[in-house]
Design a protein around this motif. Structure first.
Motif, short mmCIF file in Angstrom:
data_model
loop_
_atom_site.label_atom_id
_atom_site.label_comp_id
_atom_site.label_asym_id
_atom_site.label_seq_id
_atom_site.Cartn_x
_atom_site.Cartn_y
_atom_site.Cartn_z
N PHE A 75 0.87 -1.17 0.00
CA PHE A 75 0.00 0.00 0.00
C PHE A 75 0.91 1.22 0.00
N VAL A 76 0.83 2.01 -1.06
CA VAL A 76 1.68 3.19 -1.16
C VAL A 76 0.84 4.43 -1.49
N VAL A 77 1.32 5.56 -1.01
CA VAL A 77 0.70 6.85 -1.35
C VAL A 77 1.82 7.80 -1.73
N GLY A 78 1.64 8.50 -2.83
CA GLY A 78 2.68 9.44 -3.24
C GLY A 78 2.15 10.34 -4.34
N THR A 79 3.07 11.01 -5.00
CA THR A 79 2.70 11.94 -6.07
C THR A 79 2.89 11.26 -7.41
N LEU A 80 1.79 11.12 -8.14
CA LEU A 80 1.88 10.61 -9.51
C LEU A 80 2.49 11.73 -10.35
N THR A 81 3.70 11.49 -10.87
CA THR A 81 4.39 12.58 -11.59
C THR A 81 4.35 12.40 -13.09
N GLU A 82 4.04 11.18 -13.55
CA GLU A 82 4.12 10.92 -14.99
C GLU A 82 3.31 9.68 -15.32
N THR A 83 2.60 9.71 -16.44
CA THR A 83 1.93 8.51 -16.93
C THR A 83 2.25 8.37 -18.41
N GLU A 84 2.34 7.13 -18.86
CA GLU A 84 2.66 6.91 -20.27
C GLU A 84 2.10 5.55 -20.71
N ASP A 85 1.52 5.53 -21.90
CA ASP A 85 1.06 4.27 -22.47
C ASP A 85 2.25 3.63 -23.17
N VAL A 86 2.81 2.58 -22.55
CA VAL A 86 4.01 1.95 -23.10
C VAL A 86 3.66 0.66 -23.86
N GLY A 87 2.34 0.40 -24.03
CA GLY A 87 1.91 -0.82 -24.71
C GLY A 87 2.19 -0.76 -26.21
N GLU A 88 2.37 -1.92 -26.81
CA GLU A 88 2.59 -1.95 -28.26
C GLU A 88 1.30 -2.31 -28.99
N ASP A 89 0.70 -3.45 -28.63
CA ASP A 89 -0.53 -3.86 -29.32
C ASP A 89 -1.78 -3.35 -28.62
N SER A 90 -1.70 -3.26 -27.30
CA SER A 90 -2.86 -2.76 -26.56
C SER A 90 -2.35 -1.82 -25.48
N GLU A 91 -3.29 -1.09 -24.86
CA GLU A 91 -2.90 -0.13 -23.84
C GLU A 91 -2.18 -0.83 -22.68
N TYR A 92 -1.05 -0.28 -22.27
CA TYR A 92 -0.34 -0.78 -21.10
C TYR A 92 0.30 0.44 -20.46
N TRP A 93 -0.29 0.86 -19.33
CA TRP A 93 0.08 2.14 -18.75
C TRP A 93 1.16 2.00 -17.70
N GLN A 94 2.12 2.91 -17.78
CA GLN A 94 3.16 3.02 -16.76
C GLN A 94 2.92 4.31 -15.99
N GLY A 95 2.99 4.23 -14.67
CA GLY A 95 2.90 5.43 -13.85
C GLY A 95 4.12 5.53 -12.95
N ARG A 96 4.61 6.75 -12.78
CA ARG A 96 5.70 7.00 -11.82
C ARG A 96 5.09 7.68 -10.60
#
Length: 199
Positions: A49-70
């Protein structure tokens, strides 16, 4: 007596310790046995369980959506979360949220070996929720307390199974994580002072 599997406690952990938790294991050979990562302070974690500041999101998927969040904790260390078609709600949150934003994440730790042989640790989120600063601050205090409790147990002479395992698997001074916990608490104090000082 119900035989339904109980959900594991979601451990609170700062990013510095989480990113060092590169050793994973199962307690049994059963295919459905939970996979744990071993925290360097001597605790196993199947969920975090973590709480923090979402600083960046990016769809890194090739064929379908695959989201990365920092997600950055108060010490400036980063949790990476990845959500795709099997985590549709979490993926939708990463798609829709506008960084920077405070978020809480409950999810499963995942380890992954790179081509260079390094092990990276990320979170596969079960849920991502937008939260306020008060919630973030409360998480920081509670996570610091839990971390310091784990370190105290790790350093006591009692033969605690996961502490023994952590000593064997990691050559990392737990002092690093004590410092992370104390620094995180200091950032809250600094923020409070800054808020009081601003007109």
């Amino acid at each position: 007596m119900s035989s339904a599997p109980t959900r594991e406690v979601a451990r609170r952990v700062f990013a510095r310790e989480f990113n060092d938790a590169t050793y994973s294991f199962k307690e049994s050979d059963d295919d459905r046995a939970p996979l744990y990562v071993l925290l360097p302070t001597g605790e196993r974690a199947n969920r975090i369980f973590v709480v923090g500041t979402l600083t960046e999101t990016e769809d890194v998927g090739e064929d379908s959506e695959y989201w990365q969040g920092r997600i950055v904790d108060p010490n400036g260390d980063t949790f990476f979360v990845y959500a795709g078609q099997y985590q549709p709600d979490a993926a939708a949150m990463l798609r829709e949220l506008e960084p920077p934003a405070y978020v809480s994440v409950v999810g499963k730790p995942r380890t992954y070996e790179t081509d260079e042989g390094d092990v990276n640790v990320s979170v596969r989120p079960e849920s991502i929720t937008s939260v306020d600063e008060t919630t973030r601050d409360r998480w920081v205090v509670e996570t610091a307390e839990r971390t310091l409790d784990r370190i105290k147990r790790f350093e006591s002479d009692s033969a605690y199974e996961y502490a023994e395992m952590a000593r064997e698997e990691y050559e990392l001074p737990v002092e690093n994580y004590r410092r992370s916990a104390l620094e995180a608490l200091e950032t809250l104090e600094d923020e409070e002072t800054a808020t009081e000082a601003s007109p």
